[in-house]
Scaffold this motif. Structure first.
Motif: not given
Length: 166
Positions: A3-7, A29-35, A89-91
């Motif tokens: 996905t385009n979500t950065k987890t 949380k500031a590093l991505g979209d979902k924590l 799908d962790v970034s």
């Protein structure tokens, strides 16, 4: 499925929740979209030789209440990190710099970051300080109806399950 979500994911006991935990979650949380926060279960803490003041369910509820946290999952063993990174799908895997170098092998799966800890606060220091002052060793939850609150399903007013995965 990508996905385009950065987890982002992190792990810990998160006992005696304090502003250092909040600051860690805010920075992650500031590093991505979902924590996603994996909270160590009581059984896993016992294997690590640790005892938490609050039960897993209590700690998961507290962590889930933090506005920076999107999802809470149980941490049951050391090896689950790689599986979780793939499953969710962790970034980025992020953790305090007191673990620096311990999880570098995960960098084949995602970015690994070690964040500076909030230096003047730790759950261990709080526990030691309370112990020195003769504080109680377990939470004294008083309920006028003598209802137990160890299980979030016992109280119909508790509603943290939307963020907590069991």
């Amino acid at each position: 499925m990508k996905t385009n979500t950065k987890t982002i994911i992190t792990y810990g006991t998160f006992d005696l929740f304090h502003y250092g935990h909040v600051r860690l979650f805010k920075r992650l949380k500031a590093l991505g979209d979902k924590l996603i926060v994996a909270v160590s279960t009581d059984e896993f803490n016992a294997l690590k030789g640790k005892a938490a003041f609050f039960s897993y369910l209590q700690r998961a509820e507290i962590v889930a209440a933090c506005k920076y946290v999107d999802m809470v999952v149980p941490e049951t063993h050391w090896q689950q990190k790689a599986k979780d990174i793939c499953k969710y799908d962790v970034s980025t895997f992020g953790i305090g710099d007191d673990w620096k170098g311990e999880f570098d092998e995960l960098s084949i799966l995602c970015d690994v970051v070690y964040l500076d800890r909030t230096g003047e606060i730790s759950s261990t220091e709080i526990k030691n300080s309370l112990a020195d002052k003769g504080a109680p060793t377990s939470p004294a939850v008083k309920d006028p109806n003598n209802n137990s609150h160890d299980n979030p399903h016992d109280n119909p007013h508790d509603n943290f399950d939307n963020k907590v995965s069991k």
